[in-house]
Design a protein around this motif. Structure first.
Motif, PDB file in Angstrom:
ATOM      1  N   GLU A   8       0.833  -1.191   0.000  1.00 38.16           N
ATOM      2  CA  GLU A   8       0.000   0.000   0.000  1.00 38.16           C
ATOM      3  C   GLU A   8       0.872   1.246   0.000  1.00 38.16           C
ATOM      4  O   GLU A   8       2.038   1.218   0.412  1.00 38.16           O
ATOM      5  CB  GLU A   8      -0.912   0.009   1.229  1.00 38.16           C
ATOM      6  CG  GLU A   8      -1.883  -1.166   1.286  1.00 38.16           C
ATOM      7  CD  GLU A   8      -2.735  -1.135   2.534  1.00 38.16           C
ATOM      8  OE1 GLU A   8      -2.508  -0.230   3.359  1.00 38.16           O
ATOM      9  OE2 GLU A   8      -3.605  -2.007   2.675  1.00 38.16           O
ATOM     10  N   ASN A   9       0.290   2.344  -0.476  1.00 36.90           N
ATOM     11  CA  ASN A   9       0.941   3.653  -0.411  1.00 36.90           C
ATOM     12  C   ASN A   9       2.284   3.697  -1.127  1.00 36.90           C
ATOM     13  O   ASN A   9       3.225   4.344  -0.668  1.00 36.90           O
ATOM     14  CB  ASN A   9       1.137   4.087   1.047  1.00 36.90           C
ATOM     15  CG  ASN A   9      -0.168   4.146   1.809  1.00 36.90           C
ATOM     16  OD1 ASN A   9      -1.188   4.525   1.248  1.00 36.90           O
ATOM     17  ND2 ASN A   9      -0.135   3.749   3.070  1.00 36.90           N
ATOM     18  N   THR A  10       2.397   2.994  -2.242  1.00 35.23           N
ATOM     19  CA  THR A  10       3.635   3.086  -3.013  1.00 35.23           C
ATOM     20  C   THR A  10       3.573   4.225  -4.018  1.00 35.23           C
ATOM     21  O   THR A  10       4.582   4.579  -4.617  1.00 35.23           O
ATOM     22  CB  THR A  10       3.907   1.776  -3.763  1.00 35.23           C
ATOM     23  OG1 THR A  10       2.812   1.512  -4.653  1.00 35.23           O
ATOM     24  CG2 THR A  10       4.074   0.618  -2.794  1.00 35.23           C
ATOM     25  N   LYS A  11       2.369   4.782  -4.225  1.00 35.76           N
ATOM     26  CA  LYS A  11       2.191   5.878  -5.168  1.00 35.76           C
ATOM     27  C   LYS A  11       1.868   7.168  -4.429  1.00 35.76           C
ATOM     28  O   LYS A  11       1.378   7.160  -3.295  1.00 35.76           O
ATOM     29  CB  LYS A  11       1.054   5.563  -6.156  1.00 35.76           C
ATOM     30  CG  LYS A  11       1.300   4.331  -7.015  1.00 35.76           C
ATOM     31  CD  LYS A  11       2.292   4.610  -8.118  1.00 35.76           C
ATOM     32  CE  LYS A  11       2.398   3.428  -9.072  1.00 35.76           C
ATOM     33  NZ  LYS A  11       3.359   3.683 -10.154  1.00 35.76           N
ATOM     34  N   CYS A  12       2.148   8.264  -5.103  1.00 38.59           N
ATOM     35  CA  CYS A  12       1.840   9.589  -4.559  1.00 38.59           C
ATOM     36  C   CYS A  12       1.045  10.356  -5.615  1.00 38.59           C
ATOM     37  O   CYS A  12       1.490  10.485  -6.765  1.00 38.59           O
ATOM     38  CB  CYS A  12       3.125  10.332  -4.208  1.00 38.59           C
ATOM     39  SG  CYS A  12       2.862  12.006  -3.577  1.00 38.59           S
ATOM     40  N   SER A  13      -0.134  10.828  -5.251  1.00 44.69           N
ATOM     41  CA  SER A  13      -0.961  11.616  -6.167  1.00 44.69           C
ATOM     42  C   SER A  13      -0.662  13.098  -5.967  1.00 44.69           C
ATOM     43  O   SER A  13      -0.492  13.560  -4.829  1.00 44.69           O
ATOM     44  CB  SER A  13      -2.442  11.348  -5.911  1.00 44.69           C
ATOM     45  OG  SER A  13      -2.752   9.992  -6.150  1.00 44.69           O
ATOM     46  N   PHE A  14      -0.645  13.850  -7.080  1.00 48.57           N
ATOM     47  CA  PHE A  14      -0.362  15.283  -6.975  1.00 48.57           C
ATOM     48  C   PHE A  14      -0.895  16.010  -8.201  1.00 48.57           C
ATOM     49  O   PHE A  14      -1.179  15.420  -9.249  1.00 48.57           O
ATOM     50  CB  PHE A  14       1.145  15.523  -6.821  1.00 48.57           C
ATOM     51  CG  PHE A  14       1.973  15.111  -8.007  1.00 48.57           C
ATOM     52  CD1 PHE A  14       2.388  16.052  -8.952  1.00 48.57           C
ATOM     53  CD2 PHE A  14       2.365  13.788  -8.177  1.00 48.57           C
ATOM     54  CE1 PHE A  14       3.152  15.672 -10.039  1.00 48.57           C
ATOM     55  CE2 PHE A  14       3.130  13.405  -9.263  1.00 48.57           C
ATOM     56  CZ  PHE A  14       3.529  14.355 -10.196  1.00 48.57           C
ATOM     57  N   TYR A  15      -1.045  17.316  -8.033  1.00 44.47           N
ATOM     58  CA  TYR A  15      -1.421  18.208  -9.130  1.00 44.47           C
ATOM     59  C   TYR A  15      -0.196  19.013  -9.534  1.00 44.47           C
ATOM     60  O   TYR A  15       0.638  19.364  -8.689  1.00 44.47           O
ATOM     61  CB  TYR A  15      -2.541  19.150  -8.698  1.00 44.47           C
ATOM     62  CG  TYR A  15      -3.844  18.458  -8.424  1.00 44.47           C
ATOM     63  CD1 TYR A  15      -4.747  18.202  -9.448  1.00 44.47           C
ATOM     64  CD2 TYR A  15      -4.186  18.052  -7.133  1.00 44.47           C
ATOM     65  CE1 TYR A  15      -5.954  17.562  -9.197  1.00 44.47           C
ATOM     66  CE2 TYR A  15      -5.385  17.419  -6.869  1.00 44.47           C
ATOM     67  CZ  TYR A  15      -6.267  17.169  -7.909  1.00 44.47           C
ATOM     68  OH  TYR A  15      -7.442  16.532  -7.657  1.00 44.47           O
ATOM     69  N   LEU A  16      -0.118  19.325 -10.830  1.00 50.37           N
ATOM     70  CA  LEU A  16       1.021  20.076 -11.359  1.00 50.37           C
ATOM     71  C   LEU A  16       0.477  21.296 -12.113  1.00 50.37           C
ATOM     72  O   LEU A  16      -0.114  21.158 -13.189  1.00 50.37           O
ATOM     73  CB  LEU A  16       1.849  19.181 -12.288  1.00 50.37           C
ATOM     74  CG  LEU A  16       3.168  19.730 -12.809  1.00 50.37           C
ATOM     75  CD1 LEU A  16       4.112  20.069 -11.659  1.00 50.37           C
ATOM     76  CD2 LEU A  16       3.834  18.725 -13.753  1.00 50.37           C
ATOM     77  N   HIS A  17       0.656  22.486 -11.523  1.00 50.59           N
ATOM     78  CA  HIS A  17       0.121  23.709 -12.100  1.00 50.59           C
ATOM     79  C   HIS A  17       1.243  24.719 -12.323  1.00 50.59           C
ATOM     80  O   HIS A  17       2.254  24.700 -11.609  1.00 50.59           O
ATOM     81  CB  HIS A  17      -0.926  24.338 -11.164  1.00 50.59           C
ATOM     82  CG  HIS A  17      -2.096  23.455 -10.897  1.00 50.59           C
ATOM     83  ND1 HIS A  17      -2.731  22.728 -11.882  1.00 50.59           N
ATOM     84  CD2 HIS A  17      -2.764  23.177  -9.728  1.00 50.59           C
ATOM     85  CE1 HIS A  17      -3.736  22.048 -11.356  1.00 50.59           C
ATOM     86  NE2 HIS A  17      -3.770  22.297 -10.041  1.00 50.59           N
TER      87      HIS A  17
END
Length: 762
Positions: A632-641
Motif C-alpha cells: 500500500e501507499n507506493t504511489k503519490c498523487s499530486f497536481y502540477l500547475h
C-alpha cells in the motif's frame, strides 16, 4: 523480571500478527562475550586435571561455556537457540545442561559439545524464571514461571524417544533449526488439567510430560531442591514458601512470614532447613520439621535476589538489589560485607574458595570467598551483627554505619560487551544510531549488519541532530534492544513498503533508475548461505537419485490466501554490496514457521534443510520466487500547475500519480518534455538548454512513473533557462523525492500540489 514484549517470542507478542515475524539480531564482532546482563552462573567441576567449566546464561539469549583456570577464563562454546532472555541454568544427568528462558521453554544441551541443543521442552504458558536440580538424583529438575506453574521433570525420560511415530513427529517439528546441524526434537503437550492439584501425562503420541505441582495462584520466582530430590520448595509474588513432594507433586505445607515477593530459596542436603530471600530485604531460616521460621536476618538494605550456602549449610552468601555481597554465619548472626558492585547481583555460584557473581552487567566477576573455611573472612574484621527486623538494618544504613567491604577487586573478571540501551532509527531507514552502557555512540547500517561509525562518548541527541536528513522513506522495519543488541523485526507486508533507486544505493552495474526493494534484498543477504546450501543439498539428492528435483514450493494454503506481486527486475542469485552481511560476525535469525515454535540460529549455521515448517512462508516466497505481497501507499498523487505570475502553458488539468520515490528532477523533465512536444515556447533559448536525452512520444497525464523517461536520463543540472518546481512557494531541490516533499514541505493530508515556473538565464 518485567513483563515486556519479547524480541522473538511471537506467542507473547504485544499485538496480534496474522503472519509470523522474522527477526535478525546483529551480533558484536567479538562473539565470545555476552552483550547483556548475566542472569545465571553454574559450575561444572572437572573430574580430571582439565579446567573446570563455568556456564553463564544471559539476557542476550545465549549461554556460554568458559574454561576457567586460576588466572584466566576463555569461552569454549556458545549455546544459541533461545529467542529471549536466558533466566536460569542447572546441570543434570550425564553432562546435560538445562536452561530456561522468557521464551517459555526449557532446553537441554550437551554441556561438553560445541553448542548442540538436544531437546526443547514446551510446557509453560509464560516466562520460565527458575530451575532447581537434585545433585544426587541428577535426572530430576524442577521449573517455575510467571504463569504460576511448577513442573517436575525427569530429564532422562524427557530425552528418551518414546516411539518411532513420536520420533517422526518430533523430527518434523525440529528440522534441525535448534542445534548445530542436528535435529532438535520438541515436546508439544496439551495443557495440564486445572481440576486436580497434581496431574501427570504420559501420552505416547505426544512424548514425555512432566509432573505438575499446582498451588501457585500468581507468579513463581524461586525454587530449591535438596540433594536427593525428596523435597521441593517454591516461592513468588504470594509471599509464602510452598513445600512439595516432587515425587508425587503433592503439597506438604505453606510457610508465611515474608512481607514481599520471595526471590531466592535454598535447601540443606537433608531437606530439613530452608533459607529464603525476599524483596522485603530479609533472609529467613525455616525449620520444615517444625514448620516455622527459626531465624531472620536483616543484612541487606534492599531486595535479596540470590543465595548460596557453604557445603555444611553453616554460612550463607547473599546478594541483591543493593549491589552488595554479604557472608552471614547462620548460628552467630555475624555478617560481613564481602564486596560492593556497581550493578545489582542476580545470581551466585560457589567454586571452591571463590564465588562467582552474575549481575545486570554483561561481565562476570569471581571473588575470594573462603567457601571451604568461611570463618577466615570474619578474622579480617569489619563484621556486624545482623538484626532480626528489616528496619533495623535500614536505620543503621541511614546513620552512616555502612560496612567496609573485605575485598575491593575481584580475583578474575570475564568481561562482556556493553549493552545497547538507546537507539534511534534515522530518516534514511537504513541507519540506526545507538548508545551503550559505556556511553559509546555508534552508527549501524542494518542492511549489512555493520557499524559504520563509532563516535565514542558524545551526546546522543546532538549526534542524532547532526545526522538528520530531509528524506522520507516508509518505515519498513522496527528495532528493539531487549537482548542488549539490535534486533531488527520484519513483518509482512509492511516490510516491503520501502524502495530506493539503485543510484542512491551506489550499486555498480545496475541501471540507476532501477528500483530496489530494501526488505527483499536484506532477506536475500541474510539467507544467501542457506540458499546456497539448499541448492547444494537438492543437487546432491538429485544426483544420487539420477533425477532433477524441483525446489519445494510454498504451501498452497499460504498462496491461496494472499495475492502476490512478482518482482521481474529481481536477480535471485546476486547480492548487492549494500546488503552483504559479515561472515566473521554473522547475524542470528529469530523466527517461527508453521511447526515447532520460535527458534534462533546464526545465518552461517543454517544447513539448507529448513523450509516452511521453520521459516515464515512469505519470507521463502520472496527469496525463492521473487514474489512480494501487495503493498500500500507506493504511489503519490499530486497536481502540477504553473506558478502564479509566470508565463507558462498549462500542461495538465488532471491529477498525476507517480512512485513515492520519484525525484523532483524527473518532474522537471516531464514538464520540459510536455512543453517541447505539445507547444514549444518561442521566448525560451532555442540552444537546447533543457535536459537532453528525453524520449519522444506522447505521455500519460494520469500516471507519471519511471517508465515516462528513458533509463540513463542525466540528473537535473541547472542551465541558463531552467524549470523550477515549487511547493508552498518553496523551491524544491531536484534530488528531493515526492514523499520527502509531502512529508516536510506540503505537510497536509490532501493531495500534493506542485507548481512549476521558467527561470530566464542571463
Amino acid at each position: 523480571m518485567h513483563r515486556v514484549g519479547s524480541a522473538g517470542n511471537t506467542s507473547n507478542s504485544v499485538r496480534p500478527r496474522k503472519e509470523k515475524r522474522l527477526t535478525y539480531v546483529l551480533n558484536d564482532a567479538d562473539d565470545t562475550k555476552h552483550c547483556a546482563g548475566v542472569n545465571c552462573v553454574t559450575v561444572l567441576k572437572s573430574s580430571s586435571s582439565k579446567s573446570d567449566y563455568l556456564f553463564t546464561g544471559s539476557r542476550d539469549g545465549t549461554l556460554k561455556r568458559w574454561a576457567v583456570s586460576e588466572d584466566s577464563a576463555s569461552c569454549s562454546a556458545t549455546f544459541e537457540s533461545h529467542v529471549d532472555w536466558v533466566n536460569d541454568a542447572v546441570l543434570a544427568g550425564d553432562n546435560t545442561l538445562v536452561s530456561c528462558s522468557s521464551d517459555t521453554t526449557l532446553k537441554t544441551w550437551d554441556s561438553l559439545s560445541d553448542g548442540t541443543c538436544t531437546r526443547t521442552l514446551r510446557q509453560h504458558s509464560d516466562y520460565v524464571t527458575c530451575l532447581a536440580a537434585a545433585e544426587r538424583n541428577s535426572n530430576i529438575i524442577a521449573s517455575c514461571g510467571l504463569g504460576g506453574e511448577v513442573f517436575i521433570w525427569d530429564i532422562e525420560a524427557a530425552l528418551t524417544p518414546v516411539s518411532k511415530a513420536s520420533d517422526t513427529t518430533e523430527d518434523e517439528y525440529s528440522n534441525g533449526v535448534g542445534g548445530s546441524g542436528n535435529s532438535l526434537p520438541m515436546t508439544s503437550l496439551r495443557p495440564i488439567s486445572s481440576s486436580n492439584s497434581i496431574t501427570s501425562h504420559n501420552t505416547q503420541s505426544h512424548g514425555y510430560a512432566p509432573t505438575a505441582a499446582k498451588g501457585h495462584k500468581e507468579s513463581a520466582y524461586a525454587l530449591a531442591m535438596n540433594e536427593t530430590g525428596s523435597v521441593l520448595v517454591s516461592g513468588g509474588t504470594e509471599k509464602v514458601v510452598r513445600v512439595w513432594d516432587p515425587r508425587s507433586g503433592s503439597k506438604t505445607m505453606k510457610l508465611r512470614g515474608h512481607t514481599d515477593n520471595i526471590r531466592a530459596l535454598l535447601l540443606d542436603s537433608t531437606g530439613r532447613f530452608c533459607l529464603s530471600g525476599s524483596s522485603d530485604s530479609m533472609i529467613r531460616l525455616w525449620d520444615l520439621g517444625q514448620q516455622r521460621c527459626v531465624h531472620s536476618y536483616a543484612v541487606h538494605t534492599d531486595s535479596v535476589w540470590t543465595l548460596a550456602s557453604t557445603p555444611t549449610f553453616s554460612h550463607v552468601y547473599s546478594g541483591g538489589r543493593d549491589l552488595s555481597l554479604y557472608l552471614t554465619d547462620l548460628a552467630t548472626r555475624e555478617s560481613v560485607l564481602l564486596c560492593s558492585k556497581e550493578h545489582p547481583i542476580i545470581q551466585l555460584a560457589l567454586h571452591d574458595d571463590s564465588i562467582w557473581a552474575a549481575t545486570t552487567d554483561s561481565s562476570v566477576d569471581r571473588w575470594s570467598a573462603d567457601g571451604r573455611n568461611p570463618e577466615k573472612v570474619f578474622e579480617k574484621g569489619g563484621s556486624f551483627l545482623a538484626g532480626n527486623l528489616s528496619f533495623s538494618r535500614a536505620r543503621v544504613s541511614l546513620e552512616g554505619s555502612t560496612p567496609v567491604p573485605v575485598h575491593r577487586e575481584p580475583t578474575l573478571t570475564i568481561p562482556g560487551t556493553p549493552a545497547i540501551v538507546q537507539h534511534e532509527i534515522l530518516n534514511n531507514k537504513r541507519h540506526v544510531l545507538t548508545k551503550d552502557t559505556a556511553g559509546s555512540v555508534k552508527l549501524w547500517e542494518i542492511t549489512k549488519g555493520v557499524i559504520v561509525e563509532d563516535y565514542g562518548k558524545v551526546a546522543f541527541d546532538e549526534k542524532k541532530e547532526q545526522l538528520f536528513e530531509m528524506v522520507s522513506i516508509p518505515s519498513w522495519f522496527t528495532v528493539d534492544t531487549r537482548l542488549g543488541c539490535l534486533s531488527v523485526h520484519l513483518d509482512t507486508p509492511q516490510c516491503f513498503s520501502a524502495e530506493m533507486y539503485s543510484a542512491d544505493l551506489s550499486i555498480p552495474g545496475k541501471a540507476e533508475d532501477d528500483k530496489v526493494n530494501l526488505a527483499r534484498e536484506t532477506l536475500k543477504g541474510l539467507l544467501i548461505h542457506w540458499l546456497s546450501k539448499k541448492k547444494h543439498r537438492v543437487g546432491s539428492q538429485a544426483s544420487s537419485n539420477g533425477e532433477v528435483l524441483p525446489g519445494k514450493d510454498i504451501t498452497s494454503r499460504s498462496l491461496s490466501n494472499s495475492r502476490v506481486e512478482v518482482d521481474g527486475n529481481a536477480e535471485n542469485d546476486s547480492i548487492y554490496p549494500p546488503f552483504e552481511f559479515s561472515t566473521a560476525s554473522p547475524p542470528s535469525i529469530l523466527t517461527e514457521g508453521s511447526q515447532g515454535g520460535p527458534w534462533r540460529k546464526k545465518t552461517t549455521d543454517l544447513d539448507g534443510r529448513e523450509d516452511e515448517k521453520d521459516f515464515p512462508w512469505w519470507c521463502l516466497d520472496c527469496v525463492l520466487h521473487n514474489r512480494l505481497p501487495p503493498r500500500e501507499n507506493t504511489k503519490c498523487s499530486f497536481y502540477l500547475h504553473p506558478s502564479e505570475g509566470n508565463a507558462c502553458q498549462i500542461l495538465t488539468q488532471g491529477k498525476l500519480s507517480a512512485p513515492r520515490i520519484l525525484r523532483i528532477h524527473k518532474v522537471v523533465n516531464y514538464v520540459l518534455e510536455k512543453m517541447v512536444l505539445d507547444k514549444p515556447l518561442d521566448n525560451l533559448n532555442p540552444e537546447g538548454t533543457f535536459a537532453p536525452g528525453l524520449g519522444g512520444g506522447p505521455l500519460q497525464h494520469s500516471a507519471l512513473g519511471d517508465g515516462s523517461f528513458r533509463s540513463g536520463t542525466k540528473p537535473w543540472v541547472k542551465s541558463r533557462n531552467t524549470i523550477e518546481i515549487l511547493c508552498n512557494n518553496q523551491v524544491l531541490s531536484p534530488e528531493m523525492s515526492l514523499a520527502t516533499v509531502r512529508a516536510y514541505i506540503w505537510k497536509k493530508p490532501e493531495d500534493l500540489i506542485l507548481n512549476y515556473r521558467i527561470i530566464q538565464g542571463k
